[in-house]
Design a protein around this motif. Sequence first.
Motif, short mmCIF file in Angstrom:
data_model
loop_
_atom_site.label_atom_id
_atom_site.label_comp_id
_atom_site.label_asym_id
_atom_site.label_seq_id
_atom_site.Cartn_x
_atom_site.Cartn_y
_atom_site.Cartn_z
N ALA A 218 0.83 -1.20 0.00
CA ALA A 218 0.00 0.00 0.00
C ALA A 218 0.87 1.26 0.00
CB ALA A 218 -0.96 -0.01 1.19
N VAL A 219 1.94 1.27 0.79
CA VAL A 219 2.84 2.44 0.81
C VAL A 219 3.47 2.64 -0.57
CG1 VAL A 219 4.97 3.39 1.78
CG2 VAL A 219 3.28 2.31 3.29
N ILE A 220 3.91 1.56 -1.19
CA ILE A 220 4.47 1.65 -2.54
C ILE A 220 3.43 2.23 -3.49
CG2 ILE A 220 5.20 0.23 -4.52
CD1 ILE A 220 6.67 -1.56 -2.40
N PHE B 187 0.07 5.10 -9.24
CA PHE B 187 -0.49 5.38 -7.92
C PHE B 187 -1.74 4.52 -7.74
CE2 PHE B 187 2.05 8.99 -9.12
CZ PHE B 187 2.74 9.29 -7.95
N THR B 188 -1.65 3.56 -6.84
CA THR B 188 -2.73 2.57 -6.71
C THR B 188 -3.41 2.56 -5.35
OG1 THR B 188 -1.12 0.91 -6.00
CG2 THR B 188 -1.62 1.01 -8.38
N HIS B 189 -2.85 3.28 -4.38
CA HIS B 189 -3.39 3.25 -3.03
C HIS B 189 -3.46 4.66 -2.45
CE1 HIS B 189 -2.16 -0.95 -3.50
NE2 HIS B 189 -2.94 -1.24 -2.47
N ASN C 86 6.09 1.99 -8.25
CA ASN C 86 6.13 1.05 -9.37
C ASN C 86 5.58 1.75 -10.61
OD1 ASN C 86 5.64 -0.97 -11.26
ND2 ASN C 86 5.08 -2.48 -9.71
N PRO C 87 6.46 2.11 -11.57
CA PRO C 87 5.99 2.87 -12.74
C PRO C 87 4.98 2.11 -13.60
CG PRO C 87 8.36 2.41 -12.90
CD PRO C 87 7.89 1.86 -11.60
N ARG C 88 5.03 0.80 -13.55
CA ARG C 88 4.07 0.01 -14.32
C ARG C 88 2.66 0.14 -13.75
NH1 ARG C 88 2.13 -4.98 -13.67
NH2 ARG C 88 3.62 -5.53 -12.07
#
Length: 104
Positions: free
Chosen positions: A45-47, A58-60, A53-55
């Motif tokens: 979640a922090v990542i 922003f996911t979280h 992760n450029p792939r």
Amino acid sequence: MDQNAWDTVGSLVAWLDENSPLTPDADRLLRIMKIGEEVGETNQAVIGVLGQNPRKGFTHTWEDVHAELSDVILTAMVALSTLTPDAAKVFQSHLDRVAERSLA
């Protein structure tokens, strides 16, 4: 940690025990190992918050991190309660020792 939280954890442990196909020894080990899984989800979640992760991008959100950290705490409480019926007392005693050492 208030007694209501520990009572709820006790109910969760009883529910897990009643629904587990595993031996009590296996349950104890896996409940401890589950803490590491929850820590990994917190890291993920922090990542995702930082978009590291450029792939994936922003996911979280920080709220996701809060929820994952809460899962870590809850999972540790379940594991401790699985190991000892005095989990609340054990935790409070440990917290008191850490506070005394750190805040003195």
